[in-house]
Motif scaffolding. Structure first.
Motif, PDB file in Angstrom:
ATOM      1  N   MET A   1       0.614  -1.083   0.031  1.00  0.00           N
ATOM      2  CA  MET A   1       0.022  -0.089  -0.059  1.00  0.00           C
ATOM      3  C   MET A   1       0.935   1.364   0.061  1.00  0.00           C
ATOM      4  O   MET A   1       1.991   1.137   0.432  1.00  0.00           O
ATOM      5  CB  MET A   1      -0.945  -0.027   1.127  1.00  0.00           C
ATOM      6  N   THR A   2       0.452   2.281  -0.656  1.00  0.00           N
ATOM      7  CA  THR A   2       1.061   3.684  -0.721  1.00  0.00           C
ATOM      8  C   THR A   2       0.817   4.278   0.677  1.00  0.00           C
ATOM      9  O   THR A   2      -0.293   4.590   0.977  1.00  0.00           O
ATOM     10  CB  THR A   2       0.667   4.251  -1.845  1.00  0.00           C
ATOM     11  N   THR A   3       1.963   4.748   1.060  1.00  0.00           N
ATOM     12  CA  THR A   3       2.137   5.784   2.300  1.00  0.00           C
ATOM     13  C   THR A   3       2.949   6.852   2.249  1.00  0.00           C
ATOM     14  O   THR A   3       3.718   6.960   1.359  1.00  0.00           O
ATOM     15  CB  THR A   3       2.472   4.945   3.464  1.00  0.00           C
ATOM     16  N   PRO A   4       2.857   7.720   3.123  1.00  0.00           N
ATOM     17  CA  PRO A   4       3.858   8.863   3.165  1.00  0.00           C
ATOM     18  C   PRO A   4       5.007   8.399   3.234  1.00  0.00           C
ATOM     19  O   PRO A   4       6.022   9.231   2.920  1.00  0.00           O
ATOM     20  CB  PRO A   4       3.187   9.785   4.324  1.00  0.00           C
ATOM     21  N   VAL A   5       5.722   7.179   3.795  1.00  0.00           N
ATOM     22  CA  VAL A   5       7.073   6.849   3.850  1.00  0.00           C
ATOM     23  C   VAL A   5       7.224   6.029   2.711  1.00  0.00           C
ATOM     24  O   VAL A   5       8.482   5.366   2.866  1.00  0.00           O
ATOM     25  CB  VAL A   5       7.217   6.304   5.291  1.00  0.00           C
ATOM     26  N   GLY A   6       6.500   5.750   1.689  1.00  0.00           N
ATOM     27  CA  GLY A   6       6.895   4.990   0.482  1.00  0.00           C
ATOM     28  C   GLY A   6       5.745   3.506   0.528  1.00  0.00           C
ATOM     29  O   GLY A   6       4.890   3.441   1.293  1.00  0.00           O
ATOM     30  N   ASP A   7       5.951   2.767  -0.329  1.00  0.00           N
ATOM     31  CA  ASP A   7       5.268   1.517  -0.664  1.00  0.00           C
ATOM     32  C   ASP A   7       5.494   0.737   0.422  1.00  0.00           C
ATOM     33  O   ASP A   7       6.675   0.423   0.950  1.00  0.00           O
ATOM     34  CB  ASP A   7       5.252   0.927  -1.811  1.00  0.00           C
ATOM     35  N   VAL A   8       4.534  -0.024   1.350  1.00  0.00           N
ATOM     36  CA  VAL A   8       4.512  -0.801   2.295  1.00  0.00           C
ATOM     37  C   VAL A   8       3.851  -1.997   2.048  1.00  0.00           C
ATOM     38  O   VAL A   8       2.802  -2.185   1.371  1.00  0.00           O
ATOM     39  CB  VAL A   8       3.981  -0.077   3.738  1.00  0.00           C
ATOM     40  N   PRO A   9       4.665  -3.386   2.187  1.00  0.00           N
ATOM     41  CA  PRO A   9       4.024  -4.534   1.555  1.00  0.00           C
ATOM     42  C   PRO A   9       2.869  -4.825   2.946  1.00  0.00           C
ATOM     43  O   PRO A   9       2.955  -4.726   4.108  1.00  0.00           O
ATOM     44  CB  PRO A   9       5.250  -5.484   2.162  1.00  0.00           C
ATOM     45  N   ARG A  10       1.909  -5.312   2.344  1.00  0.00           N
ATOM     46  CA  ARG A  10       0.713  -5.643   3.021  1.00  0.00           C
ATOM     47  C   ARG A  10       0.748  -7.212   3.126  1.00  0.00           C
ATOM     48  O   ARG A  10       0.841  -8.047   2.203  1.00  0.00           O
ATOM     49  CB  ARG A  10      -0.779  -5.444   1.989  1.00  0.00           C
ATOM     50  N   VAL A  11       0.645  -7.510   4.450  1.00  0.00           N
ATOM     51  CA  VAL A  11       0.673  -9.063   4.876  1.00  0.00           C
ATOM     52  C   VAL A  11      -0.333  -9.853   4.571  1.00  0.00           C
ATOM     53  O   VAL A  11      -1.631  -9.417   4.953  1.00  0.00           O
ATOM     54  CB  VAL A  11       1.137  -9.194   6.335  1.00  0.00           C
ATOM     55  N   GLN A  12      -0.206 -11.042   3.845  1.00  0.00           N
ATOM     56  CA  GLN A  12      -1.092 -11.988   3.692  1.00  0.00           C
ATOM     57  C   GLN A  12      -1.362 -12.943   5.089  1.00  0.00           C
ATOM     58  O   GLN A  12      -0.299 -13.320   5.503  1.00  0.00           O
ATOM     59  CB  GLN A  12      -0.829 -12.752   2.795  1.00  0.00           C
ATOM     60  N   THR A  13      -2.364 -12.850   5.612  1.00  0.00           N
ATOM     61  CA  THR A  13      -2.629 -13.395   7.049  1.00  0.00           C
ATOM     62  C   THR A  13      -2.719 -15.080   7.048  1.00  0.00           C
ATOM     63  O   THR A  13      -2.886 -15.609   7.935  1.00  0.00           O
ATOM     64  CB  THR A  13      -3.807 -12.826   7.782  1.00  0.00           C
ATOM     65  N   ARG A  14      -2.919 -15.534   5.613  1.00  0.00           N
ATOM     66  CA  ARG A  14      -2.861 -17.091   5.719  1.00  0.00           C
ATOM     67  C   ARG A  14      -1.589 -17.781   5.151  1.00  0.00           C
ATOM     68  O   ARG A  14      -1.141 -17.399   4.267  1.00  0.00           O
ATOM     69  CB  ARG A  14      -4.359 -17.431   4.887  1.00  0.00           C
ATOM     70  N   ARG A  15      -1.411 -18.684   6.060  1.00  0.00           N
ATOM     71  CA  ARG A  15      -0.028 -19.372   5.536  1.00  0.00           C
ATOM     72  C   ARG A  15      -0.332 -20.134   4.388  1.00  0.00           C
ATOM     73  O   ARG A  15      -1.324 -21.044   4.378  1.00  0.00           O
ATOM     74  CB  ARG A  15       0.719 -20.372   6.602  1.00  0.00           C
ATOM     75  N   LEU A  16       0.755 -20.129   3.207  1.00  0.00           N
ATOM     76  CA  LEU A  16       0.532 -21.144   2.322  1.00  0.00           C
ATOM     77  C   LEU A  16       1.291 -22.502   2.186  1.00  0.00           C
ATOM     78  O   LEU A  16       1.944 -22.591   3.273  1.00  0.00           O
ATOM     79  CB  LEU A  16       0.934 -20.240   1.092  1.00  0.00           C
ATOM     80  N   ALA A  17       1.336 -23.198   1.272  1.00  0.00           N
ATOM     81  CA  ALA A  17       1.822 -24.502   1.531  1.00  0.00           C
ATOM     82  C   ALA A  17       3.362 -24.321   1.680  1.00  0.00           C
ATOM     83  O   ALA A  17       4.129 -25.168   2.715  1.00  0.00           O
ATOM     84  CB  ALA A  17       1.891 -25.315   0.090  1.00  0.00           C
ATOM     85  N   GLY A  18       3.924 -23.592   1.115  1.00  0.00           N
ATOM     86  CA  GLY A  18       5.500 -23.154   1.406  1.00  0.00           C
ATOM     87  C   GLY A  18       5.865 -22.849   2.478  1.00  0.00           C
ATOM     88  O   GLY A  18       6.965 -23.155   3.315  1.00  0.00           O
ATOM     89  N   ASP A  19       4.955 -21.969   3.299  1.00  0.00           N
ATOM     90  CA  ASP A  19       4.861 -21.399   4.676  1.00  0.00           C
ATOM     91  C   ASP A  19       4.922 -22.726   5.805  1.00  0.00           C
ATOM     92  O   ASP A  19       5.782 -22.860   6.433  1.00  0.00           O
ATOM     93  CB  ASP A  19       3.935 -20.439   5.107  1.00  0.00           C
ATOM     94  N   TRP A  20       4.066 -23.506   5.031  1.00  0.00           N
ATOM     95  CA  TRP A  20       4.022 -24.807   6.331  1.00  0.00           C
ATOM     96  C   TRP A  20       4.977 -25.821   6.037  1.00  0.00           C
ATOM     97  O   TRP A  20       5.659 -26.239   7.020  1.00  0.00           O
ATOM     98  CB  TRP A  20       2.586 -25.660   6.048  1.00  0.00           C
ATOM     99  N   LEU A  21       5.771 -25.737   5.035  1.00  0.00           N
ATOM    100  CA  LEU A  21       6.924 -26.407   4.920  1.00  0.00           C
ATOM    101  C   LEU A  21       8.083 -25.762   5.753  1.00  0.00           C
ATOM    102  O   LEU A  21       8.835 -26.638   6.095  1.00  0.00           O
ATOM    103  CB  LEU A  21       7.217 -26.668   3.277  1.00  0.00           C
ATOM    104  N   GLY A  22       8.263 -24.848   5.365  1.00  0.00           N
ATOM    105  CA  GLY A  22       9.208 -24.103   6.088  1.00  0.00           C
ATOM    106  C   GLY A  22       9.073 -24.111   7.728  1.00  0.00           C
ATOM    107  O   GLY A  22      10.145 -24.303   8.271  1.00  0.00           O
TER     108      GLY A  22
END
Length: 338
Positions: A1-22
């Motif tokens: 998302m665009t903010t006064p300090v630059g673009d900020v990553p928006r976090v996906q709150t659901r873990r995907l398959a790669g996250d569970w493997l990690g």
């Protein structure tokens, strides 16, 4: 998302398959020391300048649990560099520190992003962070949130007021169970070295060295090792609340003694007396030593207490192992057969 300090990553709150493997690989200790999230500023939902600001460690296992618990909330998250170490351990190692919090808040230009001047840190970070120093350096006051990230939503809804249960550290069975796999995996190098040493000792005897004798005596050591590992790395965390003694080394010695007694009953008829004593000493010492690995994972101990215990326990464990090794070699001179 665009903010006064630059673009900020928006976090996906659901873990995907790669996250569970990690997660699985981290739990096994395979990628634990490099399982990280890039330090910096992140957005949850659709935060505004009035939204709360949380601070956490860059250990991805911590980050993944946190992001699931923050689903549905609108807030900012500042991730600091703790070198892939969780909040509690990082605070104890001076990595989740006052200086790192100050540097990261300044680096993300938080004062240009939000209209308020308050950040929420994990309660378990308190040993490493001095709130007044953070405020003096950044202008942001520090509130220590609940111990468990699952209570953050209720904490925020309650006007950032924590209930007694939110301030109480617990250590239930499930939390103890997840510690076992990583300890077992990290043990292989130590066990490999111990088997090599025991193979060499097992071959010593009247004929200087016997390869056949070394092979014949090694299975007993393998069973004693298994007994010690199960007693120290499995039985101790499972039975922790009910085991007597404050020292973890003593808890491990107790479970190791029980394991050694079971082992003696199982193989006593096939192993000579001195060898059986050696195997018992090894099982008890190994279990006692391995049990101390859990001292840094529980709310039962303190750094000074752990250091005090190790200074006293390790010499006793070492003496028992050395005595057992001497008896093992002596037993070879009274052994019949290969």
């Amino acid at each position: 998302m665009t903010t006064p300090v630059g673009d900020v990553p928006r976090v996906q709150t659901r873990r995907l398959a790669g996250d569970w493997l990690g997660t699985a690989l981290a739990r096994l200790g395979i990628i634990r020391h490099r399982y990280t999230v890039v330090p910096g500023l992140y957005a949850f939902g659709n935060p505004t300048p009035e939204s709360p600001v949380l601070v956490t460690a860059n250990y991805k296992l911590t980050f993944d649990i946190l992001r699931e618990d923050l689903a549905g909330l609108d807030l900012w998250l500042v991730v600091i560099d703790t070198r892939s170490i969780n909040v509690w351990c990082a605070a104890g190692k001076d990595l989740f520190s006052t200086g790192e919090v100050v540097r990261r808040l300044q680096a993300v230009r938080l004062d240009q992003l939000v209209s308020h001047r308050r950040v929420i840190l994990p309660q378990l970070a308190a040993p490493g962070v001095t709130a007044r120093e953070v405020k003096r350096a950044t202008g942001f006051s520090v509130s220590f949130g609940p111990i468990r990230s699952g209570d953050i939503a209720a904490y925020l809804a309650n006007g950032m007021s924590a209930t007694p249960s939110m301030r109480t550290a617990t250590f239930p069975l499930l939390e103890r169970l997840v510690l076992i796999p990583v300890e077992l995996v990290l043990l292989w190098k130590t066990l490999l070295l111990s088997f090599l040493v025991m193979f060499l000792l097992s071959g010593l005897g009247p004929g200087i060295f016997s390869f056949a004798a070394a092979l014949a005596r090694l299975p007993g050591f393998a069973w004693a090792t298994l007994a010690g590992v199960l007693a120290g790395h499995v039985a101790v965390p499972l039975l922790l609340p009910w085991l007597p003694f404050r020292a973890f080394s003593a808890k491990g010695a107790l479970t190791g003694t029980v394991a050694a007694a079971v082992l003696a009953a199982a193989i006593g008829g096939r192993v000579a007396g001195l060898e059986l004593v050696t195997l018992g000493l090894w099982s008890v010492s190994l279990s006692s030593f391995l049990a101390m690995n859990f001292s840094g994972s529980t709310p039962y101990t303190s750094p000074s207490g752990v250091e005090w215990e190790m200074r006293r326990a390790i010499p006793l464990q070492t003496a028992a192992i050395v005595a057992g090794a001497v008896l093992w070699v002596i037993a070879a001179f009274f052994r019949e057969g290969p």
